[in-house]
Design a protein around this motif. Structure first.
Motif, PDB file in Angstrom:
ATOM      1  N   UNK A 102      16.056 -11.247 -11.985  1.00 21.77           N
ATOM      2  CA  UNK A 102      14.769 -11.575 -12.922  1.00 21.77           C
ATOM      3  C   UNK A 102      14.184 -10.557 -13.687  1.00 21.77           C
ATOM      4  N   UNK A 103      13.882  -9.412 -12.884  1.00 25.38           N
ATOM      5  CA  UNK A 103      13.320  -8.280 -13.556  1.00 25.38           C
ATOM      6  C   UNK A 103      14.205  -7.527 -14.720  1.00 25.38           C
ATOM      7  N   UNK A 104      15.492  -7.819 -14.588  1.00 30.61           N
ATOM      8  CA  UNK A 104      16.252  -6.985 -15.549  1.00 30.61           C
ATOM      9  C   UNK A 104      16.470  -7.993 -16.918  1.00 30.61           C
ATOM     10  N   UNK A 105      16.500  -9.270 -16.563  1.00 29.50           N
ATOM     11  CA  UNK A 105      16.570 -10.343 -17.492  1.00 29.50           C
ATOM     12  C   UNK A 105      15.257 -10.319 -18.544  1.00 29.50           C
ATOM     13  N   UNK A 106      14.154 -10.074 -17.694  1.00 27.82           N
ATOM     14  CA  UNK A 106      12.773 -10.061 -18.402  1.00 27.82           C
ATOM     15  C   UNK A 106      12.342  -8.736 -19.630  1.00 27.82           C
ATOM     16  N   UNK A 107      13.494  -7.691 -19.067  1.00 25.45           N
ATOM     17  CA  UNK A 107      13.220  -6.488 -20.007  1.00 25.45           C
ATOM     18  C   UNK A 107      13.804  -6.765 -21.249  1.00 25.45           C
ATOM     19  N   UNK A 108      14.553  -7.732 -21.262  1.00 24.49           N
ATOM     20  CA  UNK A 108      15.550  -8.078 -22.721  1.00 24.49           C
ATOM     21  C   UNK A 108      16.174  -6.975 -23.210  1.00 24.49           C
ATOM     22  N   UNK A 109      16.893  -6.215 -22.495  1.00 23.77           N
ATOM     23  CA  UNK A 109      17.463  -5.108 -22.980  1.00 23.77           C
ATOM     24  C   UNK A 109      19.133  -5.077 -22.416  1.00 23.77           C
ATOM     25  N   UNK A 110      19.972  -5.279 -23.463  1.00 21.30           N
ATOM     26  CA  UNK A 110      21.481  -5.515 -23.099  1.00 21.30           C
ATOM     27  C   UNK A 110      21.839  -4.239 -22.419  1.00 21.30           C
ATOM     28  N   UNK A 115      24.191  -2.251 -17.571  1.00 20.51           N
ATOM     29  CA  UNK A 115      24.227  -1.118 -16.404  1.00 20.51           C
ATOM     30  C   UNK A 115      24.032  -1.772 -15.127  1.00 20.51           C
ATOM     31  N   UNK A 116      23.000  -2.706 -14.967  1.00 21.45           N
ATOM     32  CA  UNK A 116      22.873  -3.459 -13.701  1.00 21.45           C
ATOM     33  C   UNK A 116      24.095  -4.279 -12.979  1.00 21.45           C
ATOM     34  N   UNK A 117      24.737  -4.830 -14.069  1.00 21.47           N
ATOM     35  CA  UNK A 117      25.977  -5.404 -13.577  1.00 21.47           C
ATOM     36  C   UNK A 117      27.170  -4.505 -13.147  1.00 21.47           C
ATOM     37  N   UNK A 118      27.311  -3.318 -13.906  1.00 21.66           N
ATOM     38  CA  UNK A 118      28.257  -2.363 -13.458  1.00 21.66           C
ATOM     39  C   UNK A 118      27.665  -1.717 -12.192  1.00 21.66           C
ATOM     40  N   UNK A 119      26.564  -1.553 -11.755  1.00 20.77           N
ATOM     41  CA  UNK A 119      26.151  -0.841 -10.610  1.00 20.77           C
ATOM     42  C   UNK A 119      26.163  -2.009  -9.594  1.00 20.77           C
ATOM     43  N   UNK A 120      25.713  -3.173 -10.013  1.00 20.91           N
ATOM     44  CA  UNK A 120      26.115  -3.939  -8.752  1.00 20.91           C
ATOM     45  C   UNK A 120      27.474  -4.225  -8.134  1.00 20.91           C
ATOM     46  N   UNK A 121      28.363  -4.284  -9.193  1.00 20.64           N
ATOM     47  CA  UNK A 121      29.887  -4.404  -8.599  1.00 20.64           C
ATOM     48  C   UNK A 121      30.036  -3.220  -7.858  1.00 20.64           C
ATOM     49  N   UNK A 122      29.705  -1.900  -8.285  1.00 20.95           N
ATOM     50  CA  UNK A 122      30.051  -0.809  -7.691  1.00 20.95           C
ATOM     51  C   UNK A 122      29.531  -0.816  -6.039  1.00 20.95           C
ATOM     52  N   UNK A 123      28.330  -1.158  -5.924  1.00 20.07           N
ATOM     53  CA  UNK A 123      27.745  -1.052  -4.761  1.00 20.07           C
ATOM     54  C   UNK A 123      27.982  -2.433  -3.673  1.00 20.07           C
ATOM     55  N   UNK A 137      13.889  -0.653  -5.933  1.00 17.83           N
ATOM     56  CA  UNK A 137      13.460   0.640  -6.609  1.00 17.83           C
ATOM     57  C   UNK A 137      13.646   0.124  -8.043  1.00 17.83           C
ATOM     58  N   UNK A 138      14.858  -0.336  -8.624  1.00 17.49           N
ATOM     59  CA  UNK A 138      14.851  -0.672  -9.877  1.00 17.49           C
ATOM     60  C   UNK A 138      13.872  -1.549 -10.500  1.00 17.49           C
ATOM     61  N   UNK A 139      13.834  -2.749  -9.673  1.00 18.89           N
ATOM     62  CA  UNK A 139      12.556  -3.598  -9.689  1.00 18.89           C
ATOM     63  C   UNK A 139      11.099  -2.877 -10.037  1.00 18.89           C
ATOM     64  N   UNK A 140      10.813  -1.858  -9.178  1.00 20.77           N
ATOM     65  CA  UNK A 140       9.730  -1.009  -9.355  1.00 20.77           C
ATOM     66  C   UNK A 140       9.522  -0.235 -10.762  1.00 20.77           C
ATOM     67  N   UNK A 141      10.875   0.358 -11.040  1.00 17.65           N
ATOM     68  CA  UNK A 141      10.839   0.998 -12.348  1.00 17.65           C
ATOM     69  C   UNK A 141      10.510   0.146 -13.538  1.00 17.65           C
ATOM     70  N   UNK A 142      11.078  -1.044 -13.491  1.00 19.73           N
ATOM     71  CA  UNK A 142      11.155  -1.966 -14.581  1.00 19.73           C
ATOM     72  C   UNK A 142       9.679  -2.437 -14.653  1.00 19.73           C
TER      73      UNK A 142
END
Length: 900
Positions: A102-110, A115-123, A137-142
């Protein structure tokens, strides 16, 4: 009141009524009324997820409730699709995706989403253990609005977890990287993480050395300098991995010299110790140096202070040369210390009103808690102008004091102040600028920007009055007198175009580096012994005696909180105080001075102890008087509040300590007679007989009671410095100490060991106080809990005597293992008990505990790791903690090791 659940959420209400109610409450708080079709989708997706796993369903409901009404419908489609894809790998991955997306979608930045999906698949390919902390930590930065930093952080995660990592490497990096990212400053985070990513692409094992280097000084390098340093370190690593790793971590001389050659900015930690020594040597006051907190009380200022500390920037990179930035730190400390050394902080409203009455008539100061100086300035119709005018006169007074006492300081540092002031000024910048340059900075008249007409006449008149008003040793109230005398003149002159009146200017005229006496926390009335001084002044006034609050406070500070009859006579200027009821006055409004050895301290038990004098190399016999004092049990609510706020931590600590408890019976072998045979010894006996050896008769086992015989005493520092706040913890030192007491009491009660709690403070060698909070024989009753909550900051820290008295109490307790734990916020400090003398006596007292077979350990709160603590306690006898959550692990290891 129970919320009315919308009709579209009825299916969810039947599946999980509590979850449906929470979603409805969230909608009510957000004040949005979504399309029933969207609620229908929320209910169906949540019910599906609940069928997979309950916590997964709750996360899906929370994520959709957060997104509906805040993002476009296509974002909801993305959320549901990615959550379902993640759930194919298990409910844990589905839950983490539902919580972090949700935090990624709310920032409305493709770019952030990709980047989130690429990092997700790697982790995710490395395992669920890599997902939690990085995505939190990503959520806190956003949430903080740092999208550039979040995008670079996602790239760092992708670059890291696409590498070939072992399980342990992945687990460590998934903890280290998010903590490092959150610890970096917003301005530098993006390019520092970019360099970390470049280092990891070379070799992921270099991540830890690079983060170590950031802590040691690389974080102070500029973007270009950090790139140059990293390039040099990686080139060295390719030639020699060992040398390159040490270079990157600043563990080699070459790495340190390379960093120093590139560094321009200077960090607070690099200069703190040196400047702290200077501050104590110059002022003799218990002032510490601390970094400026966020949201400083004086916006834009590089330095300010209160009654306990001088605050400086965490980093200074204002100039192009490192030595200039170092010099600026020194300048700021020396200037701010002047407010404390030359009495600016001792401004007394009564004294000022007496001086200003001819110019202000019957104007009365406003009520409030702004301190005496703030109330004085509040008497003027234009308070910012009055504050600026007072600043000019007071900084001029400070300059004259410095010129008399430290002429070299003026010659060395005031040219920088003048250059800074002139750089901020314009050719015709206004009346206040001319006045400031002439009076506060002592700039010669021919070098000041020109003033003409009425402004020139006013400037000349004020300059002449300033020259005659300030004699040697003039107090701060003289600046107040000139402020009142020339306020109307300055007000008229400032109407003719002063820069302070421009719309873009702040409410106060800008001084170089923001150095000014007001606004400044040091003059807000929060000085040590301030409340006691006000109370004593009011009590004296009721008796018909006049004394000034500032004089009383200074006398209290000089006597470490004590006030004698002679002090009162001198403060009031009265030789005869018969009939005043002095003992009653001092007893109810302050603390009387320590009594002489032949004076009776009352009914409280009194004990005398020697003190070690390092210079003499011997003890001073019967030198310190310790008085045992009770604590009122009127703080019961605190104990219950700590249990409520830290219930999980308390339960965890209690379980950990319960594991130390032995079983009721213990099976011991090799007995001549006992409860049963030892099978192995029977075999040995048969073999010995066959071989002709003499068999052993110890072939029995016996069950004996096993119990711990431990007595632990927790000795807590409750000096006035424990009222200071712990940076980042949101609580005072004493609050953390009291929370630690509560958690430890609960743990030791569960363990069953005998324990006691005491506090210590005091003033002078004849006024050391030992507060009994819980005795060894007392149960952990409501009264004891009330005493813990009622503990308040007292006076000073004469630690050696307190340790000796605690050792005496432990010696009188029947136990096989005796343990003394000291909880403090720093180093011992008292009247005639400071620095090396106090450290030597405390260290001697600790060594005495070892000689008396008492085990010792110290926990220090709110003090960075300091090598001098090793000198104070011994290298293996102390730890440093900054918040109560660190207590269980540290305390369990220490306690189990020392009571074994």
């Amino acid at each position: 009141m129970t919320p009315v659940i919308p009709h579209a959420l009825e299916p969810l209400s039947r599946a999980d009524p509590e979850l449906a109610a929470r979603v409805t409450e969230r909608m009510a708080r957000n004040a949005w009324a979504p399309d029933p079709a969207l609620l229908d989708r929320l209910a169906s997706e949540t019910i599906w997820a609940l069928g997979v796993e309950i916590s997964f369903g709750q996360a899906v409901a929370g994520g959709l409730a957060e997104l509906i009404g805040a993002v476009a419908p296509e974002c909801l489609d993305l959320f549901c699709r990615h959550v379902r894809e993640a759930a194919h790998a298990g409910s844990t991955q589905g839950r983490i995706m539902a919580e972090s997306l949700p935090a990624v979608l709310q920032c409305n930045d493709a770019n952030v989403l990709d980047g989130f999906l690429e990092a997700w698949h790697a982790m995710a390919q490395k395992g669920n253990h890599t997902l939690g902390e990085p995505l939190q930590a990503l959520g806190r930065l956003l949430a903080a609005g740092d999208r550039p930093g979040a995008a670079v952080f996602l790239g760092l995660l992708r670059d890291t977890f696409t590498r070939d990592l072992t399980y342990e490497e992945g687990r460590c990096l998934s903890r280290a990287l998010p903590r490092a990212a959150l610890g970096l400053t917003v301005e530098r985070r993006a390019w520092q993480l970019s360099e970390l990513s470049r280092v990891i692409r070379t070799d992921h094992r270099l991540a830890e050395p690079f983060l170590t280097g950031l802590d040691k000084g690389l974080a102070l390098l500029s973007e270009t300098a950090l790139k140059d340093f990293a390039s040099g370190a990686l080139a060295r690593y390719r030639r020699n991995p060992g040398l390159g790793t040490r270079h990157l971590a600043l563990e080699s001389r070459a790495g340190q010299e390379h960093c120093a050659s590139l560094q321009v900015s200077v960090g607070f930690a690099q200069v703190r110790d040196r400047l702290q020594r200077y501050l104590q040597a110059r002022t003799g006051l218990a002032l510490t140096l601390r970094p400026l907190p966020g949201g400083a009380a004086v916006p834009g200022a590089l330095v300010c202070s209160d009654g306990h500390a001088i605050y400086l920037p965490a980093e200074i990179g204002r100039f192009a040369r490192r030595q200039d930035n170092l010099a600026l730190y020194t300048l700021l400390v020396r200037l701010e210390a002047s407010f404390h050394e030359f009495g600016t902080v001792d401004f007394d409203l009564d004294k000022a009103l007496e001086r200003c009455r001819p110019y202000m008539g019957g104007t009365t100061p406003p009520d409030g808690e702004a301190g005496d100086l703030g109330r004085f300035l509040g008497m003027f119709p234009d308070q910012p102008l009055a504050a600026d005018l007072f600043t000019v006169f007071e900084l001029g007074r400070i300059r004259q004091c410095l010129a008399r006492h430290y002429p070299g300081l003026v010659r060395r540092h005031y040219p920088l102040l003048r250059r800074e002031a002139l750089a901020d000024s314009r050719p015709a910048s206004g009346f206040l600028t001319w006045l400031f340059l002439r009076l506060a900075l002592g700039l010669p008249e021919e070098e000041c920007p020109g003033a003409g007409g009425a402004e020139a006449a006013a400037l000349a008149a004020i300059t002449a009055a300033f020259s005659t008003a300030f004699a040697a040793g003039s107090p701060v109230e003289a600046s107040a007198e000139l402020t009142a005398r020339f306020f109307d003149t300055a007000r008229l002159s400032c109407r003719m175009g002063d820069v302070r009146r421009e719309p873009t200017a702040g409410p106060y005229w800008p001084t170089p580096f923001g150095w000014r006496p007001w606004p400044n926390p040091a003059t807000s009335g929060g000085l040590p012994f301030g409340p006691q001084a006000h109370a004593i002044r009011a009590a004296l006034a009721q008796k018909g005696l006049k004394a000034y609050t500032a004089d009383i406070r200074r006398r209290l500070a000089a006597n470490a909180g004590g006030l004698s009859a002679q002090d009162v006579r001198e403060l009031c200027g009265a030789a005869d105080l018969a009939g005043v009821g002095l003992e009653e006055l001092l007893g109810s409004n302050g603390r009387s001075s320590p009594a002489s050895p032949d004076e009776s301290p009352g009914t409280d038990p009194v004990f005398w102890y020697p003190e070690w004098d390092e210079a003499l190399g011997d003890y001073l016999p019967q030198h310190v008087r310790v008085r045992e004092r009770p604590v009122a049990a009127d703080g019961a609510g605190f104990y219950a509040d700590v249990l409520r706020r830290h219930h999980a931590l308390v339960a965890q600590t209690r379980r950990a300590f319960e594991r130390l408890r032995p079983e009721s019976l213990k099976r011991l072998g090799q007995w001549v007679d006992g409860d049963e045979f030892d099978t192995r010894k029977l075999i040995d006996l048969a073999v010995d007989r066959k071989t002709g050896e003499v068999p052993s008769e110890r072939i029995y086992t016996k069950r004996v009671k096993d119990r711990r015989e431990v007595a632990a005493l927790l000795l807590v520092d409750i000096s006035r410095s424990t009222a200071n706040s712990v940076p980042g913890a949101g609580a005072a030192v004493l609050e953390i100490e009291k929370e630690a007491i509560v958690i430890l009491c609960e743990a030791l009660a569960a363990l069953g060991d005998g324990f006691a709690v005491a506090g210590f403070s005091g003033a002078g060698r004849l006024g050391a106080d030992y507060f009994r909070i819980k005795g060894f024989e007392e149960p952990l009753s409501d009264e004891v809990k009330g005493r813990i909550g009622a503990v308040q900051p007292q006076r000073n820290t004469r630690m050696g005597a307190a340790i000796r008295h605690a050792g005496r109490e432990l010696e009188e307790t029947a136990a096989r293992v005796r343990l003394l734990m000291v909880l403090s916020d720093g180093f011992p400090n008292d009247a005639d008990y400071r620095r090396h003398y106090a450290v030597a006596d405390t260290r001697k007292a600790v060594l005495e505990m070892s000689a008396r077979h008492i085990r010792f350990h110290a926990l220090t709160v709110n003090l960075p790791a300091d090598p001098r603590l090793d000198e104070l306690y011994g290298k293996a006898r102390h730890h440093v903690i900054s918040e109560v959550t660190e207590l269980p692990g540290r305390m369990l290891r220490v306690y189990s090791a020392l009571t074994r």
